[in-house]
Design a protein around this motif. Structure first.
Motif, PDB file in Angstrom:
ATOM      1  N   ALA A 105       0.869  -1.180   0.000  1.00 47.99           N
ATOM      2  CA  ALA A 105       0.000   0.000   0.000  1.00 47.99           C
ATOM      3  C   ALA A 105       0.902   1.224   0.000  1.00 47.99           C
ATOM      4  O   ALA A 105       2.075   1.145   0.382  1.00 47.99           O
ATOM      5  N   ARG A 106       0.363   2.345  -0.435  1.00 51.92           N
ATOM      6  CA  ARG A 106       1.150   3.572  -0.390  1.00 51.92           C
ATOM      7  C   ARG A 106       1.440   3.940   1.065  1.00 51.92           C
ATOM      8  O   ARG A 106       0.564   3.836   1.924  1.00 51.92           O
ATOM      9  N   LYS A 107       2.647   4.379   1.306  1.00 51.85           N
ATOM     10  CA  LYS A 107       3.031   4.782   2.649  1.00 51.85           C
ATOM     11  C   LYS A 107       2.254   6.031   3.047  1.00 51.85           C
ATOM     12  O   LYS A 107       2.266   7.019   2.324  1.00 51.85           O
ATOM     13  N   PRO A 108       1.573   5.984   4.193  1.00 50.81           N
ATOM     14  CA  PRO A 108       0.828   7.178   4.624  1.00 50.81           C
ATOM     15  C   PRO A 108       1.753   8.375   4.837  1.00 50.81           C
ATOM     16  O   PRO A 108       2.881   8.233   5.318  1.00 50.81           O
ATOM     17  N   GLU A 109       1.279   9.544   4.470  1.00 53.89           N
ATOM     18  CA  GLU A 109       2.055  10.762   4.689  1.00 53.89           C
ATOM     19  C   GLU A 109       2.283  10.951   6.184  1.00 53.89           C
ATOM     20  O   GLU A 109       1.418  10.671   7.007  1.00 53.89           O
ATOM     21  N   GLU A 160     -10.317   0.047  19.566  1.00 54.63           N
ATOM     22  CA  GLU A 160     -11.101   0.776  18.571  1.00 54.63           C
ATOM     23  C   GLU A 160     -12.415   0.061  18.276  1.00 54.63           C
ATOM     24  O   GLU A 160     -13.421   0.703  17.920  1.00 54.63           O
ATOM     25  N   ARG A 161     -12.448  -1.263  18.457  1.00 55.00           N
ATOM     26  CA  ARG A 161     -13.651  -2.053  18.204  1.00 55.00           C
ATOM     27  C   ARG A 161     -14.552  -2.162  19.428  1.00 55.00           C
ATOM     28  O   ARG A 161     -15.576  -2.866  19.388  1.00 55.00           O
ATOM     29  N   ALA A 253      -4.800  -2.110   3.971  1.00 55.21           N
ATOM     30  CA  ALA A 253      -5.828  -1.081   3.818  1.00 55.21           C
ATOM     31  C   ALA A 253      -6.365  -0.659   5.181  1.00 55.21           C
ATOM     32  O   ALA A 253      -6.589   0.528   5.436  1.00 55.21           O
ATOM     33  N   ALA A 254      -6.567  -1.638   6.073  1.00 57.97           N
ATOM     34  CA  ALA A 254      -7.036  -1.332   7.423  1.00 57.97           C
ATOM     35  C   ALA A 254      -6.008  -0.501   8.175  1.00 57.97           C
ATOM     36  O   ALA A 254      -6.358   0.439   8.898  1.00 57.97           O
ATOM     37  N   ALA A 255      -4.717  -0.844   8.004  1.00 59.45           N
ATOM     38  CA  ALA A 255      -3.657  -0.087   8.671  1.00 59.45           C
ATOM     39  C   ALA A 255      -3.643   1.355   8.212  1.00 59.45           C
ATOM     40  O   ALA A 255      -3.548   2.285   9.028  1.00 59.45           O
ATOM     41  N   ALA A 260      -4.571   6.912   9.476  1.00 59.66           N
ATOM     42  CA  ALA A 260      -5.127   8.192   9.048  1.00 59.66           C
ATOM     43  C   ALA A 260      -6.091   8.765  10.082  1.00 59.66           C
ATOM     44  O   ALA A 260      -6.180   9.993  10.246  1.00 59.66           O
ATOM     45  N   ARG A 261      -6.801   7.889  10.792  1.00 62.21           N
ATOM     46  CA  ARG A 261      -7.770   8.342  11.798  1.00 62.21           C
ATOM     47  C   ARG A 261      -7.145   8.508  13.185  1.00 62.21           C
ATOM     48  O   ARG A 261      -7.849   8.787  14.156  1.00 62.21           O
TER      49      ARG A 261
END
Length: 297
Positions: A105-109, A160-161, A253-255, A260-261
């Motif tokens: 996946a793209r590395k998050p900024e 979180e769950r 994708a979950a990571a 991001a959140r």
């Protein structure tokens, strides 16, 4: 390219720097110029030969599954990613200057390459084993070995769950476990008696293989509610051993979403130059890790 290889099974000292042929991306794969590689307990268990009866590998062999870096080759059929983009993911033989990834996946900024290399396998494992024990919102999950990479992910994802978490860890990591939303206690002598008054345990996870399975079974009362990723004796007690597997694209994708959140952060406890992979393995095997260890390329 420079890579870390071992020519025989054994201790950390068998892991040596060598000059190796560069790998290339096949169909559905990408190759990256590695910036950092995550150090997982699975890596040193492979190096020791713990899995050679069920999954023999030809020697000499490379090691490593997780990495972050910059895409420099795209295999046939791959779309949506371009040469030059920063990514993180899982592949094979990632302790090297170049590695092929099968999931990414793209590395998050805002996430460094060192931090990104610590996420792939631990997040996949955390999501999978929480699912395996079937723990639900409002129930209580006991996590043995809660301060390491997988533990850090489990505690945050479970929190979180809406799952209540009790985490056992070393004395020095009690505040860290609490900071991730869990009730903390130590795992030294008498840990079962310290956990029992904390309430009903609906499910339990063993993340470090410290001989705790009988205690976890006693607390849950059901082998189907206990999963280990570290104790190979689990089948003798009717307990599931959860190795590497599951949907890595889904986990990545979950990571990305959780990061991001602001719901997931796994710290890098220590980084090492690639050529000091043996030291990283020795430290990982010694335990007491908080978060992740990574190799920098």
């Amino acid at each position: 390219m420079k890579a870390m290889r071992f020519a025989e099974y054994g201790g950390p000292e068998v892991l040596k720097p060598v000059e190796a042929a560069e790998p290339h991306a096949g169909p559905g794969q990408i190759r990256i110029a590695v910036r950092a590689a995550g150090v997982n307990p699975h890596d040193w268990r492979v190096r020791e030969g713990q899995f050679r009866r069920i999954n023999p590998i030809p020697l000499p062999a490379g090691v490593g599954q997780d990495a972050s870096g910059v895409v420099d080759e795209v295999g046939a059929g791959v779309v949506g990613i371009e040469v030059g983009e920063p990514v993180f993911g899982r592949g094979s033989n990632t302790y090297a200057e170049f590695a092929v990834l099968s999931s990414w996946a793209r590395k998050p900024e805002g996430l460094s390459f060192a931090e990104a290399a610590g996420y792939p396998s631990v997040v996949e494992t955390a999501i999978r084993i929480i699912g395996l024990v079937g723990v639900q919102q409002g129930q209580t999950l006991l996590v043995s070995g809660a301060a390491g990479g997988v533990g850090s992910a489990v505690l945050q994802i479970a929190h979180e769950r809406g799952i209540n978490v009790i985490g056992t860890a070393g004395a020095a990591n009690q505040d860290y476990v609490r900071s991730l939303g869990a009730i903390a206690t130590t795992y030294d002598a008498g840990w079962v008696d310290r956990v029992r008054p904390l309430g009903r345990i609906d499910a339990a996870l063993d993340l470090n293989g410290a001989g705790v399975l009988r205690g976890l079974l006693d607390l849950t009362g059901d082998p189907n509610k206990v999963v280990t990723i570290a104790d190979l004796e689990a089948p003798m007690l009717g307990i599931r051993f959860a190795g590497v597997g599951g949907s890595m694209p889904e986990a990545l994708a979950a990571a990305v979403d959780l990061i991001a959140r602001g719901k997931l952060h796994i710290p890098v406890e220590k980084s090492y130059p690639l050529t000091e992979a043996a030291s990283a393995h020795a430290d990982s095997q010694a335990g007491h890790t908080r978060g992740r260890r990574v190799l920098l390329v």
